[in-house]
Every structure is written in structure tokens, then in C-alpha cells.
Design an enzyme around this catalytic site. Structure first.
Site, PDB file in Angstrom:
ATOM      1  N   LYS A 178      -8.459  14.142   5.192  1.00 24.55           N
ATOM      2  CA  LYS A 178      -7.143  13.161   4.530  1.00 24.55           C
ATOM      3  C   LYS A 178      -6.122  12.575   5.885  1.00 24.55           C
ATOM      4  O   LYS A 178      -5.969  13.984   6.616  1.00 24.55           O
ATOM      5  CB  LYS A 178      -6.118  12.306   3.110  1.00 24.55           C
ATOM      6  CG  LYS A 178      -5.820  13.536   3.245  1.00 24.55           C
ATOM      7  CD  LYS A 178      -5.177  13.790   1.675  1.00 24.55           C
ATOM      8  CE  LYS A 178      -6.266  13.335   0.469  1.00 24.55           C
ATOM      9  NZ  LYS A 178      -6.213  12.400  -0.574  1.00 24.55           N
ATOM     10  N   ARG A 179      -5.109  11.940   6.393  1.00 25.44           N
ATOM     11  CA  ARG A 179      -4.739  11.564   7.019  1.00 25.44           C
ATOM     12  C   ARG A 179      -3.658  13.347   6.619  1.00 25.44           C
ATOM     13  O   ARG A 179      -2.771  13.485   5.933  1.00 25.44           O
ATOM     14  CB  ARG A 179      -3.633  10.727   7.257  1.00 25.44           C
ATOM     15  CG  ARG A 179      -3.149  10.132   8.272  1.00 25.44           C
ATOM     16  CD  ARG A 179      -2.259   8.751   8.175  1.00 25.44           C
ATOM     17  NE  ARG A 179      -2.325   7.887   6.748  1.00 25.44           N
ATOM     18  CZ  ARG A 179      -0.818   8.378   6.352  1.00 25.44           C
ATOM     19  NH1 ARG A 179       0.386   8.595   6.791  1.00 25.44           N
ATOM     20  NH2 ARG A 179      -0.924   7.725   4.635  1.00 25.44           N
ATOM     21  N   LYS A 198     -14.598   8.212  -3.660  1.00 26.08           N
ATOM     22  CA  LYS A 198     -16.097   8.646  -2.653  1.00 26.08           C
ATOM     23  C   LYS A 198     -16.680  10.137  -3.806  1.00 26.08           C
ATOM     24  O   LYS A 198     -18.082  10.725  -3.801  1.00 26.08           O
ATOM     25  CB  LYS A 198     -15.845   8.263  -1.930  1.00 26.08           C
ATOM     26  CG  LYS A 198     -15.703   7.034  -1.197  1.00 26.08           C
ATOM     27  CD  LYS A 198     -14.973   7.052   0.050  1.00 26.08           C
ATOM     28  CE  LYS A 198     -14.738   5.681   0.547  1.00 26.08           C
ATOM     29  NZ  LYS A 198     -13.609   6.426   1.679  1.00 26.08           N
ATOM     30  N   THR A 244      -8.807   6.457  -2.226  1.00 25.16           N
ATOM     31  CA  THR A 244     -10.346   6.007  -1.839  1.00 25.16           C
ATOM     32  C   THR A 244     -10.695   7.221  -1.675  1.00 25.16           C
ATOM     33  O   THR A 244     -12.221   7.165  -2.219  1.00 25.16           O
ATOM     34  CB  THR A 244     -10.027   4.699  -1.028  1.00 25.16           C
ATOM     35  OG1 THR A 244     -10.178   5.098   0.190  1.00 25.16           O
ATOM     36  CG2 THR A 244      -9.777   3.897  -1.452  1.00 25.16           C
ATOM     37  N   LYS A 302       1.266  14.826   1.062  1.00 20.82           N
ATOM     38  CA  LYS A 302      -0.452  14.395   0.705  1.00 20.82           C
ATOM     39  C   LYS A 302      -0.524  16.402   0.638  1.00 20.82           C
ATOM     40  O   LYS A 302      -1.827  16.465  -0.522  1.00 20.82           O
ATOM     41  CB  LYS A 302      -1.268  14.129   1.780  1.00 20.82           C
ATOM     42  CG  LYS A 302      -1.480  12.904   2.287  1.00 20.82           C
ATOM     43  CD  LYS A 302      -2.789  12.234   2.802  1.00 20.82           C
ATOM     44  CE  LYS A 302      -1.874  10.209   3.251  1.00 20.82           C
ATOM     45  NZ  LYS A 302      -2.797  10.023   1.911  1.00 20.82           N
ATOM     46  N   HIS A 309       0.883  -1.420   0.256  1.00 24.04           N
ATOM     47  CA  HIS A 309      -0.150  -0.057  -0.340  1.00 24.04           C
ATOM     48  C   HIS A 309       1.289   1.331  -0.369  1.00 24.04           C
ATOM     49  O   HIS A 309       0.452   2.559  -0.053  1.00 24.04           O
ATOM     50  CB  HIS A 309      -1.026  -0.291   1.328  1.00 24.04           C
ATOM     51  CG  HIS A 309      -2.231  -1.068   0.924  1.00 24.04           C
ATOM     52  ND1 HIS A 309      -2.891  -0.256   0.153  1.00 24.04           N
ATOM     53  CD2 HIS A 309      -2.539  -1.860   1.458  1.00 24.04           C
ATOM     54  CE1 HIS A 309      -3.961  -1.332   0.513  1.00 24.04           C
ATOM     55  NE2 HIS A 309      -3.309  -2.633   0.471  1.00 24.04           N
TER      56      HIS A 309
END
Length: 836
Positions: free
Chosen positions: A571-572, A683, A679, A577, A380
Site C-alpha cells: 500500500k501507499r 482483495k 480496499t 499505515k 475518503h
């Protein structure tokens, strides 16, 4: 990637039939009112021993949940009976995380019982929303890894695959996040403080896990005692996983750690009460918390034992199930497919070998063949720090037999490498399971790859980079083992349940087949040109935004403008990111309004949400920066009502279910080449948000499906990021881009921290002094240009709706049903086992 037609047909067959009772009659309905044996009233009164008029909302939730569980229990029992009768090949999905969210509404929806429940609740005068709010999000995961695992369980049950999930029953989740004076504060997430109505303890199926050391209490801390031996007891707790239609109810089995039923009575009676219970304290601490702080050796050690405990319990359970109906060990891989979800459970390679060698008494070659054909590994991440390595010393202390097996696997591996690539000692060093250095370590990702028959990435670009960069030598050694399985999400939770207005519109337009075959959303493609349908879509989006705004006001007291652009990055928290890049974009927009208050700019609300790991100080500083930015903008009369920034605390599945349907814009802006898949991007897409993002992870495939013209893509590619490492200069962007320079000057002039001067200096150093490793400044100008295109389109609601509908129509590939069908056909070799 298409699903093989024969497999797809078998996986989807009979999906539309109504659920049947074991005797062929009607599925029992939920009895909430009426007769004296009504399920709800009996649970409410008898479980709590309280007058019905005095019950609390929490007690009403537990009664309703147990009533639902009573109904699904018949199908749950029948599912296991069918598996035992048919003896099919089963999937065992091992994951350290399962981010389930709430279960009541999801189970009711998948059982097709929503109308009955709604009718009964109305008759009883219950406040269903307040009841649903009593259920905590199950604290069994943190981010995308755990949420993906939960989606996969849903899809396996819906596709009628004989499958079981294995995880740990954490008493506390990662933590409950609060924001205090802009800073993240962590508090215990005791999600099991009240009884969980879904779980069923199975102490009769407990597992004994043996370690090569014992524990003692010194100075208030537990310490291993080398040479002593100890045992942990793995107690299974089962939760139902209801497939859509209610036909198949699979099981998620969670392991809780306990100590054997003894302690040192002499020590206890002598007055050392705590010391006498040291082994019990050690055992019960093991599954106390998800992700102990890995900044300390104690936290890392606890994580190491957690991972072994999960693998040992799960393998013992799978072996027990195999032995009930099978005797020939050569058929073990024909009956057991075990998927390792990321590197955490990769110790399963050595543990399965130990079972086959020591308990079953097989020879090495036979045991190795069985192990490899049974196990498969999903990677992952491309981040080196996430490819776990554990000190050899820890194996020597706790798991010496498993270490012997790892050494022998490595000896044979290196011999094979040297035979195939003679003279390439550097290659042998890179593929070795043991990393040399001052502290020798076991490379767990290498162990998983070598000890399994399949290694898959989770998006096309991720799988490519995994093969070509991260584990290139192993991919060249075993090319046939590497494949891609692009992630997906379940449309049941993330569209049908989360977005009722849009789901109803879709069902009214194309029927309900999309719920179990998301590719049917492609039928919406021509409707992007239909003005009436575009209007209906905009009305559904407006309803979702209004619903979210009202909920936020009710629970958090925060007011947002439902007519503004809802622009989200949830998100985390991690540097790659690039939440910091988003914040810099907002500062540029803020500067534009400060300089030209009459500038034409649509009203915008920027939402951030996500948790930073407790020991990740830089990520926590980014949260502080975003909150200070929000406070300054809120208090600036020049921009009042034009821009608003919100950091929503305690991001979880339930919050995502509310915010994603309401969102207009999805930010997927990771540094290209760093995001494995993502993911949340999927969504947002299936709920009609438009994506502004980099060419990274699954966003690349999403844009390919919908057409890049329907995305707002920007920034460097993964190849450009890698190729510019040697010469990239963030200072150049500061010197040559006026808006970049103005934003940085404002950000680091203490304008956003006037009461705490200098606290954001580490952010400035990361961007300008230490090379801007994640290339924020390289992509900022392109981000702003894409943002201008986005805003221009939003000014034309009809054109915006057209692109949003095209995104929804193209989102069918990103169902977890498609992903699981590919796993089943191409990795596991598992067929559906319908439950009649």
C-alpha cells in the site's frame, strides 16, 4: 448493509443472458486469422505498414487491442444510442484518479471472449503473455482512491447503470519508482509514450475553460499575469468501460488541456520563440503529470488549476448532454447525478452555481436547490491535511466569480448557523467555508458538504468518525445528508481474472453466478468442513504462489521460496499505515533467530510494496530502512532460508494482480481511527489470505462478516487511541518490554546502516523523542502475539485452509457491485437502462 430487494432485483436482471448484437443476432467474434479482412492481421499490417514477419511484440499488442476495440465498438455506440433514446437519469462520476491497470485482458474477459482469443492466439502461434506485458498500466492514479473509482466504473457498467466517468488525461503518471541503494528514486512514467489503442479523441466536443489571468515566461518559469484573461481548451478522450457480459459499454472521458489555436506572431517572429508560446506551454503543462509535487507553491497552484479544469470541463459536458434532450432546468437533478470522488472536485459547487446563475440566468434560490440536489460528495479521509484548503488569493486571481459565489454561500450558511445555534460563534467559525488566519483559505470539504445533498464515508467506522469528529458541526447542522457506503472491489478483475485457479475451483463448485453476485460465495461456507475442498483450495493457493515466484524470477531476477509463508503489506507509504511497525516485527523475529538459531520457526517471505510521495521524506526513509533490513538479513548466514524481506518496486495494479492471489497473510495494521476503509484488504480476503490487523477501516466489517475468530486482530481501538493521547508514553514500552527494547537498540545502533551511520536517527526520534504519534510501540507487543497465533495455525494446513475458505465465503459483501447498488438506490436515484 443489504441492498433493497427491489433495487437489487432490477440491477441484476438478465445478467446471465449472452451479449446480443444491435440487430439481435450473434455478438461478432474476434477474427484473428483466416479471411483477408481479419481484424488482427489488418491492424497489424495496415496500422504499422510493416511485414507481418517483422512486427514487434508492442505492435502485436496494439493490433490485438484494436481488434478487441473494433468488436466492442458496436456495443459502445449502441449503449450511447439507447441512453439518448431513453433519456434516463445519468450518473457522472468525477475523480482526479482512475487507477485502471491494464485493459486488454479485462475487456476480453468482460466481453466473454477469452476462449475465442485463446484459441486464435494458439492457432497463430502467438505468445499471449508477452503481448499482454506490452501494455503499460494507465498512469491515471496513485492508490486506493483511483483503484476504487476504476472498480466503480466496472460495476456501473455491469449493473447496466447509465453512467460516465470524468477524469484528467495525465501524460505522465505519478512517477516510475526505482530502488537505488535502498532509496526510492522517481523517474517519469510516460505511459502514453506509445499510442493508446483504447482511447478515442473527441475534439469536436471540446470545452472552453476561462481563467481570469494569463501567463508569461520569466526566468524559465511560467507566472500568472493578473488582469489578463486566458482560455484553456479541454479536449475529451474517451475510453470504453465494458460491463461483464458485454451488453453495456459505458465511457470514461478524460480531459486533456490545450491552448487556443493562436500565439503572439509578432513576438515569435521577433525571435522570442518560447515566450510567444507561453500560453501554450501553460495549457499543455496542466495535464502533463498526476500529482505535481505539492511541497512548492508552483506545484500547489498547478494542482488547484487541475481541479478547477476537471470540474469545469465535466460540468460543461454534463450540461451539454442535458440540453440535448431537456429544456426544463428544474428537471436537471432528475436527469443528472454527479458524484464528487473526494474533496478534489468540490469546486464543482461554485462552478455549477456560476453556470446556472450567469449562463442560464436562474435566480439564486432556484440555482442553489438544483445544485444541491444534483451533487453528492464522498469523503475518503479523516486526515486534516487531506481535507484541501486553497488560498482565497488564488481564487481572486484565477476565479473571482466563483469566489463571489462562495462568499455568498458562506454568508447564508453562517446566518443559518447563528439562527439555529444562537450565541455559538465558535461553531460558526468551525463550519465557515473560509478559514481565517494570516492567509485566508477556502475549506473545500466544507464547500462540498454544504453544496450537496449527500456526504458519505466509505466504511462504517470512517463514517462514524467523520460525523462525530472531523466535521461534527456540519453533521449536526445537516444530519440527514450523512450516510455510509462501505467500499467494495470488482470480483471480475480481482478474482476471476487475477486468480484463475481459485476462480475455476469456485465455479466448478457453485457455478458462475458469483461473478455478478458475489454474495453467492456464501455457498462455500459449509465446504470449509470438507477435507477434499480444503485440499483443492490449498492446491490453488500453491499454484498462485508458484506462478508468482516464477514471474518474479523472470522479470526481477529475485528468487523466493513458494513453500514459505507469503506475508504481505502492499500500500501507499504513510506513517499511519505503519510499514515501520511491520519492520520492527521482522527485527524481533530476526533477533529471536540470532539468539536461538535452532528455534522452530516456519520459513517466511515478507513482501512490501508501495510508493512514497516525492516530497514525503520520512516515508522515503522508511523505504530505505526496509531495504537495508532486507539486505542485512539476506547476508546473514544464521538466518539464510528462514526469513527473507523483499521491497518490490513500482507497485501498480498489475503487480497487485499477481501478488495478492499468491499471498497467505495480509497486513492491515494502520493506527486505529486513521484508515478510512482500505480496499486491498478486501482483495486479499476474497483470494483466501488471512488478515492480521487492527480494528480500523473496513477490516472491522470484514471481521464481523467472517467472525473475529477467523482474523488475527490486535492493538488499540480508535477510542483507545484517542483516549490515550494525553498520557501515552512510548518510553514506557521501551523500558518494560525487552523485545521492543532489543529491536529498537539494534535498529538504531547503525547495525542496518553501517556504511551510512546515523541516517535512521529520524525514525528513532519519531518513536521515542517526539511521542510516537502513530503509536507503533503501543501495538508492537500485541502484533507479535497475534503473529504467534498466526504461525501456529499455519503449521496446521487443514485448519489454515478452513479459516481461509470461511474468509472467502464471507467476502461477498465487499463487491463493488453491492456498493454501487447502494449508491444508485440511496443517493443517485438511478435505475438500470438495459442496452438491447
Amino acid at each position: 448493509m443489504s441492498i433493497p430487494s427491489s433495487t437489487a432485483a432490477s440491477l441484476r436482471r438478465e445478467k446471465q443472458r449472452p451479449p446480443a448484437a444491435p440487430d439481435g443476432g450473434e455478438t461478432p467474434s474476434l477474427r484473428l486469422t483466416g479471411s483477408e479482412d481479419a481484424l488482427y492481421e489488418r491492424h497489424l499490417a495496415f496500422d504499422n505498414v510493416v511485414r507481418l514477419s517483422e512486427t514487434t511484440a508492442r505492435e502485436r499488442f496494439e493490433a490485438l487491442a484494436r481488434s478487441v476495440r473494433d468488436v466492442l465498438t458496436q456495443r459502445w455506440l449502441r449503449t450511447e444510442e439507447v441512453y439518448e433514446e431513453e433519456n434516463p437519469k445519468r450518473v457522472y462520476y468525477i475523480s482526479m484518479e482512475f487507477l485502471l491497470g491494464r485493459s486488454l485482458s479485462n475487456n476480453v474477459a468482460n466481453m466473454l471472449q477469452q476462449p475465442r482469443v485463446a484459441r486464435a492466439v494458439k492457432e497463430k502461434g502467438l505468445d499471449l503473455l508477452s503481448i499482454l506485458e506490452q501494455e503499460p498500466d494507465a498512469g491515471l492514479g496513485n492508490g486506493g482512491l483511483g483503484r476504487l473509482a476504476a472498480c466503480f466504473l466496472d460495476s456501473m457498467a455491469t449493473l447496466e447503470l447509465p453512467a460516465m466517468g470524468y477524469g484528467l488525461r495525465y501524460e505522465y503518471g505519478i512517477f516510475r519508482q526505482a530502488i537505488e541503494q535502498g532509496w526510492q528514486r522517481e523517474y517519469p512514467d510516460n505511459w502514453l509514450r506509445r499510442p493508446d489503442p483504447w482511447e478515442v479523441a473527441r475534439p469536436q466536443e471540446s470545452v472552453d475553460v476561462r481563467l481570469n489571468c494569463s501567463f508569461e515566461l520569466r526566468g524559465g518559469s511560467l507566472h500568472p499575469v493578473i488582469g489578463g484573461k486566458s482560455s484553456l481548451i479541454g479536449i475529451p478522450y474517451d475510453r470504453p468501460v465494458v460491463g461483464y457480459g458485454g451488453n453495456t459499454v459505458n465511457t470514461l472521458r478524460l480531459w486533456a488541456a490545450a491552448a487556443p489555436d493562436y500565439f503572439d506572431f509578432q513576438q515569435f517572429s521577433g525571435g522570442d520563440f518560447v515566450g510567444a508560446l507561453a500560453e501554450t506551454l501553460a495549457a499543455e503543462s496542466l495535464t502533463r503529470v498526476l500529482y505535481p509535487n505539492d511541497q512548492t507553491a508552483q506545484g500547489q497552484g498547478l494542482r488547484f488549476i487541475q481541479e478547477y479544469f476537471l470540474a469545469a470541463c465535466s460540468l460543461a459536458d454534463a450540461v451539454r448532454r442535458f440540453r440535448k434532450s431537456n429544456h426544463d432546468w428544474n428537471t436537471f437533478p432528475d436527469k443528472v447525478a454527479m458524484q464528487l470522488n473526494d474533496t478534489h472536485p468540490s469546486i464543482a459547487v461554485a462552478e455549477l452555481m456560476r453556470i446556472l446563475l450567469d449562463e442560464v440566468q436562474l435566480g439564486w434560490d432556484q440555482a442553489w436547490d438544483i445544485t444541491r440536489r444534483t451533487l453528492a460528495y464522498t469523503n475518503h479521509t479523516l486526515l486534516p491535511e487531506a481535507l484541501e484548503k486553497w488560498p482565497v488569493e488564488w481564487f481572486q486571481i484565477l476565479l473571482p466569480r466563483q469566489l463571489e459565489i462562495i462568499f455568498e454561500i458562506n454568508r447564508r450558511l453562517l446566518a443559518a448557523v447563528r439562527e439555529r445555534f444562537p450565541g455559538q460563534d465558535d461553531r460558526a467559525s468551525r463550519v465557515s467555508l473560509i478559514q481565517d488566519g494570516p492567509t485566508k483559505q477556502v475549506r473545500m470539504a466544507n464547500l462540498a458538504i454544504v453544496g450537496s445533498h449527500s456526504t458519505n464515508g466509505v466504511a462504517a467506522i470512517h463514517s462514524q468518525l467523520l460525523r462525530e469528529m472531523t466535521v461534527r458541526d456540519l453533521a449536526e447542522m445537516f444530519p440527514e445528508r450523512f450516510n455510509n457506503k462501505t467500499n467494495g472491489v470488482t470480483p471480475r478483475r480481482w478474482l476471476l481474472l487475477a486468480n484463475p485457479d481459485l476462480a475455476s475451483l469456485i465455479t466448478e463448485t457453485i457455478g458462475e453466478g458469483w461473478i455478478t453476485d458475489l454474495s453467492q460465495l456464501s455457498q462455500l461456507h459449509p465446504l470449509a468442513e470438507d477435507k477434499s475442498f480444503r485440499g483443492s483450495f490449498l492446491a490453488a493457493k500453491r499454484a498462485a504462489k508458484t506462478r508468482f515466484a516464477e514471474w518474479l524470477q523472470a522479470v526481477g531476477g529475485q528468487s523466493v521460496d513458494a513453500d514459505s509463508i507469503f506475508d504481505c503489506q502492499i500500500k501507499r507509504l504513510h506513517e499511519y499505515k505503519r510499514q515501520l511497525l511491520n519492520a520492527l516485527r521482522i527485527i524481533v523475529l530476526y533477533n529471536r533467530l540470532r539468539q536461538a538459531p535452532n528455534l522452530a520457526m516456519p520459513r517466511r517471505t515478507f513482501f512490501f510494496a508501495g510508493k512514497a510521495a516525492p516530497g514525503y521524506q520520512f516515508a522515503k526513509l522508511i523505504i530505505k530502512f526496509i531495504n537495508n533490513l532486507a539486505a542485512v538479513i539476506d547476508n546473514d548466514p544464521q538466518v539464510a532460508g528462514r526469513i527473507k524481506v523483499l521491497f518490490l518496486p513500482e507497485y501498480n495494479v498489475t503487480l497487485a494482480e499477481r501478488l495478492i492471489p499468491a499471498s497467505d497473510v495480509s497486513n492491515q495494521i494502520s493506527t486505529a481511527g486513521f484508515e478510512a476503509s482500505g480496499t486491498s484488504n478486501m482483495k486479499f480476503m476474497m483470494n483466501g489470505a488471512l488478515t492480521i490487523g487492527t480494528r480500523d477501516g473496513a477490516t472491522i466489517e470484514m471481521a464481523a462478516e467472517a467472525g473475529e475468530e477467523n482474523f488475527f486482530l490486535f492493538g488499540l481501538s480508535a477510542e483507545q487511541v484517542a483516549g490515550s493521547r494525553g498520557w501515552y508514553s512510548p518510553q514506557w514500552h521501551y523500558d518494560h518490554e525487552p523485545e521492543t527494547r532489543a529491536a529498537l537498540d539494534l535498529a538504531f545502533s547503525d547495525y542496518f546502516c553501517q556504511g551510512e551511520p546515523g541516517i535512521f536517527a529520524p525514525l528513532r526520534d519519531a518513536l521515542l523523542t517526539h511521542g510516537d504519534y502513530y503509536m507503533h510501540l503501543a501495538d508492537l507487543a500485541a502484533y507479535l502475539e497475534a503473529d504467534e497465533r498466526l504461525v501456529a495455525l499455519y503449521a496446521e494446513p487443514d485448519a489454515w485452509a478452513r479459516k481461509a475458505i470461511l474468509n472467502i465465503a464471507a467476502s461477498g459483501k465487499f463487491s463493488s457491485d453491492r456498493t454501487i447498488a447502494e449508491y444508485a438506490a440511496e443517493i443517485w436515484g438511478v435505475e438500470p437502462c438495459p442496452v438491447s
